[in-house]
Structures are given as C-alpha cells and as structure tokens.
Scaffold this active site. Structure first.
Site, PDB file in Angstrom:
ATOM      1  N   SER A 152      25.209  39.500  26.381  1.00 22.60           N
ATOM      2  CA  SER A 152      24.181  40.537  26.327  1.00 22.60           C
ATOM      3  C   SER A 152      24.825  41.771  25.722  1.00 22.60           C
ATOM      4  O   SER A 152      25.576  41.682  24.745  1.00 22.60           O
ATOM      5  CB  SER A 152      23.613  40.792  27.728  1.00 22.60           C
ATOM      6  OG  SER A 152      22.571  41.740  27.677  1.00 22.60           O
ATOM      7  N   GLY A 164      28.719  32.210  17.022  1.00 23.26           N
ATOM      8  CA  GLY A 164      29.173  33.477  16.450  1.00 23.26           C
ATOM      9  C   GLY A 164      30.688  33.574  16.542  1.00 23.26           C
ATOM     10  O   GLY A 164      31.256  34.661  16.614  1.00 23.26           O
ATOM     11  N   SER A 168      32.872  33.042  14.367  1.00 25.27           N
ATOM     12  CA  SER A 168      33.588  33.306  13.115  1.00 25.27           C
ATOM     13  C   SER A 168      33.881  34.788  12.909  1.00 25.27           C
ATOM     14  O   SER A 168      34.477  35.165  11.902  1.00 25.27           O
ATOM     15  CB  SER A 168      32.771  32.782  11.929  1.00 25.27           C
ATOM     16  OG  SER A 168      31.514  33.424  11.876  1.00 25.27           O
ATOM     17  N   SER A 169      33.473  35.630  13.861  1.00 23.94           N
ATOM     18  CA  SER A 169      33.629  37.077  13.642  1.00 23.94           C
ATOM     19  C   SER A 169      33.689  37.820  14.977  1.00 23.94           C
ATOM     20  O   SER A 169      33.186  37.325  15.998  1.00 23.94           O
ATOM     21  CB  SER A 169      32.434  37.571  12.818  1.00 23.94           C
ATOM     22  OG  SER A 169      32.411  38.973  12.715  1.00 23.94           O
ATOM     23  N   ARG A 227      26.571  30.468  10.728  1.00 22.32           N
ATOM     24  CA  ARG A 227      25.857  30.027   9.525  1.00 22.32           C
ATOM     25  C   ARG A 227      26.784  29.844   8.335  1.00 22.32           C
ATOM     26  O   ARG A 227      26.710  28.864   7.615  1.00 22.32           O
ATOM     27  CB  ARG A 227      24.772  31.061   9.149  1.00 22.32           C
ATOM     28  CG  ARG A 227      23.571  31.076  10.043  1.00 22.32           C
ATOM     29  CD  ARG A 227      22.737  32.310   9.760  1.00 22.32           C
ATOM     30  NE  ARG A 227      23.553  33.531   9.885  1.00 22.32           N
ATOM     31  CZ  ARG A 227      23.113  34.755   9.659  1.00 22.32           C
ATOM     32  NH1 ARG A 227      21.878  34.948   9.269  1.00 22.32           N
ATOM     33  NH2 ARG A 227      23.903  35.792   9.811  1.00 22.32           N
ATOM     34  N   LYS A 247      17.941  41.610  24.415  1.00 23.89           N
ATOM     35  CA  LYS A 247      19.063  41.484  25.354  1.00 23.89           C
ATOM     36  C   LYS A 247      18.610  41.529  26.813  1.00 23.89           C
ATOM     37  O   LYS A 247      19.157  40.830  27.659  1.00 23.89           O
ATOM     38  CB  LYS A 247      20.112  42.567  25.075  1.00 23.89           C
ATOM     39  CG  LYS A 247      20.820  42.429  23.717  1.00 23.89           C
ATOM     40  CD  LYS A 247      21.629  41.121  23.623  1.00 23.89           C
ATOM     41  CE  LYS A 247      22.516  41.054  22.388  1.00 23.89           C
ATOM     42  NZ  LYS A 247      23.278  39.796  22.302  1.00 23.89           N
ATOM     43  N   TYR A 297      16.266  45.402  19.805  1.00 21.70           N
ATOM     44  CA  TYR A 297      17.555  44.846  20.240  1.00 21.70           C
ATOM     45  C   TYR A 297      17.636  44.800  21.767  1.00 21.70           C
ATOM     46  O   TYR A 297      17.975  43.768  22.353  1.00 21.70           O
ATOM     47  CB  TYR A 297      18.689  45.689  19.653  1.00 21.70           C
ATOM     48  CG  TYR A 297      20.077  45.237  20.043  1.00 21.70           C
ATOM     49  CD1 TYR A 297      20.574  44.022  19.583  1.00 21.70           C
ATOM     50  CD2 TYR A 297      20.876  46.013  20.873  1.00 21.70           C
ATOM     51  CE1 TYR A 297      21.851  43.602  19.942  1.00 21.70           C
ATOM     52  CE2 TYR A 297      22.153  45.603  21.225  1.00 21.70           C
ATOM     53  CZ  TYR A 297      22.640  44.402  20.759  1.00 21.70           C
ATOM     54  OH  TYR A 297      23.900  43.989  21.116  1.00 21.70           O
TER      55      TYR A 297
END
Ligand SMILES: NC(=O)C1=CN([C@@H]2O[C@H](COP(=O)(O)OP(=O)(O)OC[C@H]3O[C@@H](n4cnc5c(N)ncnc54)[C@H](OP(=O)(O)O)[C@@H]3O)[C@@H](O)[C@H]2O)C=CC1
Ligand SMILES: CCCCCCCCCCCCCCCC(=O)[C@@H](N)CO
Length: 325
Positions: free
Chosen positions: A175, A45, A47-48, A70, A193, A189
């Site tokens: 988390s 993750g 990229s953001s 992705r 977590k 969600y």
C-alpha cells in the site's frame, strides 16, 4: 502497613499486566513465523525500486525469487543486478497485471508460490478536477484490479503448497501511507491504496484456515525511479503534505517489509511517522502481537490528538497556498 500511595503505585503495573494478559488471549490471528529460505517468493514490480530491493533482500536470505513486470528488458537488467548482489538467478515473468489471462499464465509458468508480494503500482498525482479519468482508471486497474488478478491466480497453488509442506504462506500487499490517510493530489491513488486494505482484511479471514497470512506495507515517499518520475509533475501541495513523513531509501523499506512479512505482521509501517499512523488507523485490523495491541489500546486517543495537529498544519498550508495566489 503500606501507604495508600505505594499501593496505588502497585495497582498501575498490575492493571497493565491484567490488560496485557487479556490481550494475549484475545489477539488474533495467532502469532506465526514465515520462513523464506528455500521458498518461492514471487515479487511483482520486481524490476525497479522497492520491488527490486525486496527481490535482492529475499534472494540474500536464500529464497527462490521470481520477479514479474511488463518490460522484459528491465526485468533482465534486474535479474543481472540481483545475481551480482546475491549470486542468485531469479526467474523473470513478463506480464501486465491488468490482463488476468497473462497473469494466470505467468503464475502457471512460475509454479506454486510460498510468498506472493503484490508490489506493482503506478502513481500519477493530480487534482481530481484536472486529472483525466483514464489516468484514474489506470491507477485503479494496476494497483487494485492487478492485485485481484494476482491473488486469484496464485491462491489455488499456494493453498495446496501450504498444505503439502505444512509451512505457513504469505500474501503481502504494497500500500502506501497514502492508503492510510488521504493526501492532496492523490484522490485516485489513495482510493486505489485504501481499497487494498478492504481487500486484505477480508482476505485474511478467508485464507487463515489454509495457513496463509496477509500483510500490508505502508511506506512513505521512497527514493525509486517511480518517485523520480512522479516528482516531475506532482502538485506543489502534494509534495509539501507528503513531506510530513521523511523520505526513505528503497533498501530500508524492503528490509522493513521483509521482516514484517516474516513475522506475519498484518500492518507493516516503515518509519516512525508510519508507526504513529498505524496506531491512529488500527481500526478493526487483525493484530497478532499483544504488545502492539497494548500500544494501540493506549495510543489511540493520544494519536487522534497528534493527528489533529497534522490536519491543522495541512489545512493551514492549503489555505496559505491559496491566499498567496
Ligand atoms: N516510491 C514511493 O514513493 C512509494 C511507493 N509505494 C508503492 O510501492 C510500489 C513500488 O513503487 P516503486 O518502487 O516506487 O515503483 P517503480 O515505478 O520504481 O516500479 C514499479 C514496478 O512495477 C512494475 N509495473 C508497473 N505497472 C505494471 C503492470 N501493469 N503490470 C506489471 N508490472 C507493473 C514496473 O515494471 P514495468 O513498468 O516494466 O511493468 C516496476 O517493476 C507501488 O505499489 C507504489 O505505489 C508506496 C509508497 C511510496
Ligand atoms: C497520527 C499522526 C500521523 C502522523 C504521520 C502523518 C504523515 C503522513 C504523510 C503521508 C505521506 C504519503 C506519501 C505517499 C507516498 C506515495 O505513495 C507516493 N510517493 C506514490 O508512490
């Protein structure tokens, strides 16, 4: 002859000292420092949002950074951003963490990892009754199963690398404060977590002998592209209750996360409310710091009291909200 009062005043610090010494002896695993300069840090993750901030922070400290996600185009843009900020050319890896083969292939391509940050995550809030089960499954698959796939694929290389170099390695898992306390609108969600905590506590026992150290990061709402998307459809009560902990900037969460993982902190809170939550929910988690252990031992009862205040507030809010409808 000292007065009984003076003697009493002396007894308190003495008791504290004895307790501190006992905790220094007891706290496990032992303190560790995890260097990141010139080491391979792989951030999923990356990229953001928080992951991208972490990638920049690690690159700025001289780490060799790989980012995995992705979308190849967003990864390229992130690579440019990291280069602009730090001069470092990060490696990009395209994979969906839900696909174990794709993850294994990406890790093969990346080479052995010293610090694995499992940060990828998706969040689609909705009351369970209204939420499509496919959405619930989506969160479990990306947040929980994705982390399983990553750790499974990275472990063999991490173990041999830690042995070869003699340097401690780290697995850090993202988390959320919603992984420490259940929040309205987050049934799936929060479940994903909370589950990561069970994974992390067990994993730490399994990998300690290989000099691998597990950390968990618990941020509050954090300003990221992901949060902006989430807010478009978040139930009002979710926003109100999540607002109990002040929103943070991605850079600040990244800094806390990086500092915490370098110290091998098992639980990394990100703000003051997060520290209170960590004390209230310390449970049987590993603790390396005798000072933090001392705060936990004394803080547990008091924080339970504070928690009762928060719950009173949340349940009053929910009742009033329904009464108005
Ligand atoms: N922002 C917040 O308020 C909070 C966030 N967190 C947690 O922090 C983490 C990061 O959040 P945030 O920065 O807001 O998220 P963003 O939505 O901004 O970024 C998510 C990142 O994860 C990647 N990703 C998503 N799904 C997959 C997948 N299936 N395979 C591989 N990569 C994937 C995305 O890239 P791509 O889409 O191209 O795959 C992107 O790089 C998450 O785990 C989140 O739960 C915790 C507390 C608060
Ligand atoms: C003992 C006293 C404790 C006091 C502190 C209580 C505060 C709890 C607030 C929980 C906020 C959860 C935000 C989740 C953010 C998130 O993960 C989503 N944005 C999705 O990414």
């Amino acid at each position: 002859m000292a007065s009984p009062f003076l003697l009493f005043l002396l007894v308190i610090p003495l008791c504290l000292l004895v307790l501190f010494l006992a905790l220094s002896f007891l706290t496990r695993p032992k303190p560790v420092r995890i260097p990141i300069k010139n080491r391979h840090v792989l951030i999923t993750g990356g990229s953001s949002g928080i992951g991208l901030s972490l990638a920049k922070a690690a690159a700025a400290e001289g780490a060799h950074v790989s980012i995995l996600a992705r979308n190849a185009k967003r990864l390229e843009e992130a690579r440019e951003e990291i280069k602009l900020a730090t001069g470092h050319m990060a490696r990009v890896l395209v994979a969906d963490v839900r696909d174990p083969q794709a993850v294994a292939q990406a890790l093969e391509e990346a080479g052995p990892v010293d610090v694995l940050v499992c940060n990828q995550g998706v969040f689609v809030p909705m009351e369970l009754e209204k939420q499509d089960l496919e959405e619930a499954k989506f969160m479990i698959d990306v947040n929980l199963m994705g982390t399983f796939h990553l750790i499974k694929a990275a472990l063999p290389g991490m173990k041999s690398r830690a042995k070869e170099t003699g340097l401690p390695a780290s697995i850090a898992i993202m988390s959320s404060q919603a992984g420490q306390v259940g929040i309205y609108g987050y049934t799936a969600y929060s479940a994903s977590k909370f589950a990561l905590r069970g994974l992390a506590e067990s994993l730490q026992q399994e990998v300690i002998a290989h000099n691998i150290h597990v950390s968990m990061i618990f941020p509050p709402d954090t300003a990221t592209p992901g949060l902006a998307e989430e807010q478009k459809r978040r139930p009002e009560l979710t926003t109100i209750i999540a607002g109990s902990s002040a929103e943070m900037k991605a850079e600040d969460v990244a800094k806390k996360a990086l500092d915490g993982l370098k110290e091998g902190q098992f639980i990394i809170p990100c703000n003051f409310d997060g520290t209170m939550l960590a004390i209230a929910t310390a449970g049987l988690s590993p603790q390396r710091s005798a000072t933090t252990a001392l705060v936990e031992v004394f803080g547990a009862g008091f924080m339970r009291f504070v928690a009762m205040g928060f719950q009173w507030n949340w349940y009053s809010t929910i009742q009033n909200w329904h009464a108005k409808r």
